[in-house]
Design a protein around this motif. Structure first.
Motif, PDB file in Angstrom:
ATOM      1  N   ALA A 172       0.839  -1.199   0.000  1.00 30.70           N
ATOM      2  CA  ALA A 172       0.000   0.000   0.000  1.00 30.70           C
ATOM      3  C   ALA A 172       0.877   1.254   0.000  1.00 30.70           C
ATOM      4  N   ALA A 173       0.412   2.297  -0.670  1.00 28.34           N
ATOM      5  CA  ALA A 173       1.177   3.541  -0.749  1.00 28.34           C
ATOM      6  C   ALA A 173       0.223   4.696  -1.025  1.00 28.34           C
ATOM      7  N   ILE A 174       0.677   5.901  -0.681  1.00 33.14           N
ATOM      8  CA  ILE A 174      -0.045   7.131  -1.022  1.00 33.14           C
ATOM      9  C   ILE A 174       0.901   7.967  -1.890  1.00 33.14           C
ATOM     10  N   ASN A 175       0.395   8.414  -3.012  1.00 30.18           N
ATOM     11  CA  ASN A 175       1.210   9.159  -3.969  1.00 30.18           C
ATOM     12  C   ASN A 175       1.686  10.484  -3.360  1.00 30.18           C
ATOM     13  N   ALA A 176       2.972  10.777  -3.534  1.00 26.65           N
ATOM     14  CA  ALA A 176       3.511  12.048  -3.053  1.00 26.65           C
ATOM     15  C   ALA A 176       2.916  13.239  -3.792  1.00 26.65           C
ATOM     16  N   GLN A 177       2.251  12.977  -4.939  1.00 29.94           N
ATOM     17  CA  GLN A 177       1.513  14.035  -5.618  1.00 29.94           C
ATOM     18  C   GLN A 177       0.424  14.602  -4.721  1.00 29.94           C
ATOM     19  N   ASN A 178      -0.011  13.834  -3.763  1.00 23.80           N
ATOM     20  CA  ASN A 178      -1.125  14.239  -2.906  1.00 23.80           C
ATOM     21  C   ASN A 178      -0.679  15.096  -1.723  1.00 23.80           C
ATOM     22  N   THR A 210      -5.472  15.039 -10.178  1.00 26.73           N
ATOM     23  CA  THR A 210      -4.488  14.012  -9.843  1.00 26.73           C
ATOM     24  C   THR A 210      -4.203  13.993  -8.349  1.00 26.73           C
ATOM     25  N   VAL A 211      -4.836  14.908  -7.613  1.00 25.63           N
ATOM     26  CA  VAL A 211      -4.506  15.057  -6.213  1.00 25.63           C
ATOM     27  C   VAL A 211      -4.787  13.799  -5.399  1.00 25.63           C
ATOM     28  N   TYR A 212      -5.759  13.010  -5.785  1.00 22.42           N
ATOM     29  CA  TYR A 212      -6.094  11.811  -5.023  1.00 22.42           C
ATOM     30  C   TYR A 212      -5.601  10.531  -5.697  1.00 22.42           C
ATOM     31  N   ALA A 213      -4.689  10.679  -6.626  1.00 22.74           N
ATOM     32  CA  ALA A 213      -4.222   9.512  -7.367  1.00 22.74           C
ATOM     33  C   ALA A 213      -3.532   8.522  -6.443  1.00 22.74           C
ATOM     34  N   PRO A 214      -3.660   7.239  -6.709  1.00 25.91           N
ATOM     35  CA  PRO A 214      -2.910   6.248  -5.939  1.00 25.91           C
ATOM     36  C   PRO A 214      -1.424   6.349  -6.250  1.00 25.91           C
TER      37      PRO A 214
END
Length: 270
Positions: A172-178, A210-214
């Motif tokens: 599991a990961a959260i994109n740093a774009q967020n 793209t703020v909520y992208a995986p």
């Protein structure tokens, strides 16, 4: 030339007669400073001096009669004499050196692996579409993002930030774009050379859509490369110290698995 031997002569005459004024003493002065005296002989008094320093001097002579009943005392008109450097004095040039240090450009925050910044628990929004966590970065009780430039030459600088994706349980990961840093604010030190408006500030945010992208490679938010600019100096001003803080916000899809997520946020300056 200064300090050279000079003969001073003062004529002393009886008033209205042009005859010698009898006996007495003539005192010579440089301004208000006495420089010597001589007895009246014949028609005047003579004194040789070698004490006059470089510069302008105002010489006067004062006569004091031995017989004040027969003769009055008197003072001459001033004579200005200008003295140059002492004869034979050669210049003595001295060499003086100093070194301007190279100095350094540094940026620092109070956080590291043993003392991580905690955004706290993420909260699900009212529509149930995303999780979100926000906190002042650095926290109010902690030192701010500290930037110091001691280099010579007002070279200017730009501060950047980037981050890795937030790694969670398993894959599991959260994109740093967020991740976003907004409301970036500078705190200046009174009396320091670096003052407003010397530093320009920039928010680092996510691109809508793209703020909520995986988790994925991207260029929005803190994701990199390239690193994102959040502060820089205007041309011709950089030497000094400034502190910076902002609001750090992380958003994640509602489908994100539960657990602890960790990212490495890196600040650089050049």
């Amino acid at each position: 030339p200064a300090f050279s031997s000079v003969a001073l002569h003062s004529n002393v005459r009886g008033a209205g007669t042009n005859l010698p004024a009898g006996a007495g003493v003539v005192r010579f002065f440089d301004g208000a400073n006495p420089i010597g005296q001589a007895s009246l002989t014949g028609t005047g008094a003579d004194l040789t001096v070698a004490t006059l320093a470089p510069g302008a001097h105002t010489i006067t002579a004062t006569f004091t009669p031995t017989d004040p009943a027969g003769y009055n005392g008197s003072t001459s008109q001033p004579v200005t004499a200008n003295y140059g450097p002492a004869a034979g004095a050669a210049p003595d040039p001295q060499t003086v050196t100093t070194t301007v240090p190279v100095g350094a450009l540094t940026i620092s925050t109070p956080y590291h692996a043993a003392n991580p910044f905690d955004l706290g628990n993420m909260v699900l929004n009212a529509t149930g579409t995303r999780f979100e966590a926000s906190a002042r970065f650095p926290k109010l009780a902690d030192p701010q993002i500290h930037i110091t430039d001691t280099r010579a030459g007002q070279l200017g600088w730009t501060a950047y930030v980037t981050a890795t994706n937030f790694a969670g349980p398993g894959t599991a990961a959260i994109n740093a774009q967020n991740l976003a840093l907004t409301g970036v604010t500078a705190v200046y030190t009174p009396g320091d050379a670096l003052q407003t408006p010397a530093v320009s500030l920039f928010d680092v945010g996510s691109t809508p859509g793209t703020v909520y992208a995986p988790a994925a490679t991207g260029t929005d938010g803190f994701a990199g490369p390239p690193a994102k600019k959040f502060a820089s100096t205007i041309p011709g001003a950089s030497v000094g110290t400034v502190n910076v803080f902002g609001l750090l916000t992380l958003k994640a899809p509602a489908s994100t698995p539960a657990g602890l997520y960790t990212s490495t946020v890196t600040f650089t300056i050049s």
